[in-house]
Write a protein that holds these residues in place. Structure first.
Motif, PDB file in Angstrom:
ATOM      1  N   TYR A   1       0.946  -1.199   0.047  1.00  0.00           N
ATOM      2  CA  TYR A   1      -0.141   0.124   0.000  1.00  0.00           C
ATOM      3  C   TYR A   1       0.795   1.247  -0.032  1.00  0.00           C
ATOM      4  O   TYR A   1       1.508   1.631   1.075  1.00  0.00           O
ATOM      5  N   THR A   2       1.118   1.888  -1.141  1.00  0.00           N
ATOM      6  CA  THR A   2       2.127   2.808  -1.295  1.00  0.00           C
ATOM      7  C   THR A   2       1.322   4.275  -1.835  1.00  0.00           C
ATOM      8  O   THR A   2       0.390   4.286  -2.154  1.00  0.00           O
ATOM      9  N   ALA A   3       1.954   5.226  -1.029  1.00  0.00           N
ATOM     10  CA  ALA A   3       1.351   6.491  -1.252  1.00  0.00           C
ATOM     11  C   ALA A   3       1.747   7.010  -2.843  1.00  0.00           C
ATOM     12  O   ALA A   3       2.859   7.293  -3.217  1.00  0.00           O
ATOM     13  N   THR A   4       0.820   7.003  -3.752  1.00  0.00           N
ATOM     14  CA  THR A   4       0.747   7.232  -5.083  1.00  0.00           C
ATOM     15  C   THR A   4      -0.309   8.180  -5.639  1.00  0.00           C
ATOM     16  O   THR A   4      -1.315   8.308  -4.859  1.00  0.00           O
ATOM     17  N   ASP A   5      -0.471   8.885  -6.852  1.00  0.00           N
ATOM     18  CA  ASP A   5      -1.455   9.405  -7.388  1.00  0.00           C
ATOM     19  C   ASP A   5      -2.800   8.373  -7.595  1.00  0.00           C
ATOM     20  O   ASP A   5      -4.069   8.759  -7.426  1.00  0.00           O
ATOM     21  N   PHE A   6      -2.434   7.384  -7.303  1.00  0.00           N
ATOM     22  CA  PHE A   6      -3.580   6.045  -7.791  1.00  0.00           C
ATOM     23  C   PHE A   6      -4.417   6.035  -6.582  1.00  0.00           C
ATOM     24  O   PHE A   6      -5.582   5.850  -6.628  1.00  0.00           O
ATOM     25  N   ASN A   7      -3.856   6.404  -5.242  1.00  0.00           N
ATOM     26  CA  ASN A   7      -4.845   6.314  -4.216  1.00  0.00           C
ATOM     27  C   ASN A   7      -4.854   7.761  -3.439  1.00  0.00           C
ATOM     28  O   ASN A   7      -5.005   7.692  -2.252  1.00  0.00           O
ATOM     29  N   HIS A   8      -4.497   8.798  -4.121  1.00  0.00           N
ATOM     30  CA  HIS A   8      -4.345  10.234  -3.389  1.00  0.00           C
ATOM     31  C   HIS A   8      -3.604  10.108  -2.521  1.00  0.00           C
ATOM     32  O   HIS A   8      -3.712  10.681  -1.473  1.00  0.00           O
ATOM     33  N   HIS A   9      -2.317   9.333  -2.434  1.00  0.00           N
ATOM     34  CA  HIS A   9      -1.234   9.494  -1.485  1.00  0.00           C
ATOM     35  C   HIS A   9      -1.736   8.943  -0.051  1.00  0.00           C
ATOM     36  O   HIS A   9      -1.215   9.443   0.786  1.00  0.00           O
ATOM     37  N   SER A  10      -2.594   7.988  -0.060  1.00  0.00           N
ATOM     38  CA  SER A  10      -2.962   7.568   1.289  1.00  0.00           C
ATOM     39  C   SER A  10      -2.375   6.311   1.587  1.00  0.00           C
ATOM     40  O   SER A  10      -2.400   6.214   2.775  1.00  0.00           O
ATOM     41  N   GLY A  11      -1.612   5.740   1.043  1.00  0.00           N
ATOM     42  CA  GLY A  11      -0.833   4.624   1.469  1.00  0.00           C
ATOM     43  C   GLY A  11       0.371   5.160   2.364  1.00  0.00           C
ATOM     44  O   GLY A  11       0.987   6.066   2.178  1.00  0.00           O
ATOM     45  N   PRO A  12       0.803   4.206   3.233  1.00  0.00           N
ATOM     46  CA  PRO A  12       1.845   4.478   3.991  1.00  0.00           C
ATOM     47  C   PRO A  12       3.312   4.339   3.495  1.00  0.00           C
ATOM     48  O   PRO A  12       4.124   4.648   4.046  1.00  0.00           O
TER      49      PRO A  12
END
Length: 245
Positions: free
Chosen positions: A195-206
């Motif tokens: 779960y990575t902080a990217t544009d894909f998830n609005h930078h919600s990943g840790p």
């Protein structure tokens, strides 16, 4: 010099993979649906000191685009050593099983599943010319049916009818492909960057893109004794990084 093609590499994890592979001395094709966007990114990378990275137009849902990319790499390299199928889309949210439209689900599968198959089949002959061919299909923890069935899993409530199932299908395809190539030099695996902080998830990943890319590369640049047909996840605390299917 070994060559690598990364689809969906003009930003986020794909871009970071390109940077790290370049630093390891590989010739990198940075796949982008829009060539101009890819070339802009490569220009910036070159100014930052990165070498041997070239933008290449490839839309995994467009057979003509895939064919043109394949021809370019064949002409310039004669083979391909590493294919990292990274391009993917999330699709509209929410994705309830009761109400998600067939069209929306099909669109997600077109990129995340059928797109991977199209690219893999198109480049398989070039990969067979490599001494150490590697195929890494970028998946997600949300593709694990075992974890999705465990109420104690930390992402148990993150359910959807399109994205997760598309990755489960990708996992299943990878098992079959790895089996068919098991008596060759190929190593074929699915890799979950976590779960990575990217544009894909609005930078919600840790997680960071650096960690995600490093994990993918670790399980891609394996030697002849490395595993094939395996499912690795950066979110698995076990040292092996092996995820249940």
């Amino acid at each position: 010099m070994n060559s690598a093609l990364i689809t969906g590499a003009n930003r986020s994890i794909g871009l970071e993979i390109a940077k790290q592979l370049s630093q390891k001395g590989l010739s990198v094709y940075l796949g982008s649906r829009n060539l101009e966007n890819g070339e802009t990114v490569v220009k910036e990378l070159t100014e930052q000191g990165f070498q041997n990275i070239k933008a290449i137009e490839i839309d995994v849902t467009n057979p003509e685009s895939i064919s043109k990319a394949r021809d370019i790499i064949e002409t310039e390299q004669g083979k391909l050593d590493i294919l990292i199928n990274n391009a993917g889309i999330l699709g509209p949210i929410p994705q309830t099983a009761a109400e998600a439209s067939i069209k929306d689900i099909q669109n997600v599968f077109d990129t995340n599943f059928f797109g991977v198959i199209s690219v893999t089949q198109a480049f398989l002959d070039l990969l067979k010319k490599s001494d150490r061919p590697r195929i890494s299909n970028i998946t997600s923890g949300l593709g694990s049916l075992t974890l999705h069935s465990d109420p104690n899993w930390k992402y148990y409530n993150v359910k959807g009818a399109a994205y997760g199932p598309s990755k489960s299908a990708l996992n299943a395809y990878t098992i079959v492909l790895a089996y068919e190539l098991k008596d060759s030099a190929f190593k074929v695996n699915v890799i979950d960057p976590g779960y990575t902080a990217t544009d894909f998830n609005h930078h919600s990943g840790p997680g960071s893109v650096e960690s995600a890319a490093s994990f993918i590369i670790k399980h891609t640049l394996t030697d002849e004794n490395g595993p094939t047909g395996q499912y690795f996840s950066n979110d698995i605390e076990d040292e092996s990084g092996i995820s249940p299917w």
